[in-house]
Design a protein around this motif. Sequence first.
Motif, PDB file in Angstrom:
ATOM      1  N   SER A  18      41.870   1.774  16.516  1.00  0.00           N
ATOM      2  CA  SER A  18      40.878   0.818  16.983  1.00  0.00           C
ATOM      3  C   SER A  18      41.433  -0.586  16.878  1.00  0.00           C
ATOM      4  N   PRO A  20      40.791  -4.821  16.761  1.00  0.00           N
ATOM      5  CA  PRO A  20      39.756  -5.784  16.389  1.00  0.00           C
ATOM      6  C   PRO A  20      39.077  -6.324  17.631  1.00  0.00           C
ATOM      7  N   LYS A  21      37.789  -6.666  17.493  1.00  0.00           N
ATOM      8  CA  LYS A  21      37.034  -7.075  18.666  1.00  0.00           C
ATOM      9  C   LYS A  21      37.462  -8.420  19.225  1.00  0.00           C
ATOM     10  N   LEU A 142      32.573  -1.936  21.293  1.00  0.00           N
ATOM     11  CA  LEU A 142      33.269  -2.422  20.102  1.00  0.00           C
ATOM     12  C   LEU A 142      32.272  -2.609  18.974  1.00  0.00           C
ATOM     13  N   GLU A 144      31.853  -2.065  14.296  1.00  0.00           N
ATOM     14  CA  GLU A 144      32.395  -1.760  12.977  1.00  0.00           C
ATOM     15  C   GLU A 144      31.655  -0.569  12.388  1.00  0.00           C
ATOM     16  N   LYS A 155      37.106  -1.514  12.023  1.00  0.00           N
ATOM     17  CA  LYS A 155      36.762  -1.833  13.405  1.00  0.00           C
ATOM     18  C   LYS A 155      36.738  -0.522  14.182  1.00  0.00           C
ATOM     19  N   LYS A 157      36.384   1.161  18.218  1.00  0.00           N
ATOM     20  CA  LYS A 157      36.431   0.992  19.668  1.00  0.00           C
ATOM     21  C   LYS A 157      36.212   2.392  20.229  1.00  0.00           C
TER      22      LYS A 157
END
Length: 176
Positions: A18, A20-21, A142, A144, A155, A157
């Motif tokens: 995943s 990070p956004k 996205l 957590e 995180k 996705k």
Amino acid sequence: MTTLLASLIFLTACCGESLPKDEPSTATNTPTQKAAPDTTKSQDKSAKSSPNTSFKAELAIDIESAKDSLKENERPALDVLEKNLTALVQHDHKLYRSGFVDDQLADAMDFYYGEQFQYTFSSIESIEKNASITKQVHITVLGERLDTANHSVEKVKMMYAIRQNEQGDWDIYTID
């Protein structure tokens, strides 16, 4: 045995990949892909002091603003997505399983659901139409996930493949 193998493959594919956004997507727009609008609801961006005290399980995506990215007949896919994300946030196992095309797939995707997990979903990264499968959209969200068993936040996705069946209903065909 096949379900177990499929579950292990999905789990292996999803572990630790995943982003990070805040990182930009590496996907490029193609004629069959539309960039999703910013669907992040305004929320407090304060620093997290610890996962147990500051993590807030919530669905903070403005689904309505994402509807412009789809044709009128494809918009029910967003309702299926919203129902599944809500089920993860609210720990509603029956609602979570109801969105999948069949029980076998729901069993294979059960590793996303767990009483030890708390989710917050913050935005839709992309909405794409599948070029090879008609009446299917891929929606990437996205957020957590807090694992209360080991007190860690990661995180997430998640790409949902949602397809319309012959009866006209929209169902989840996979989450990756």
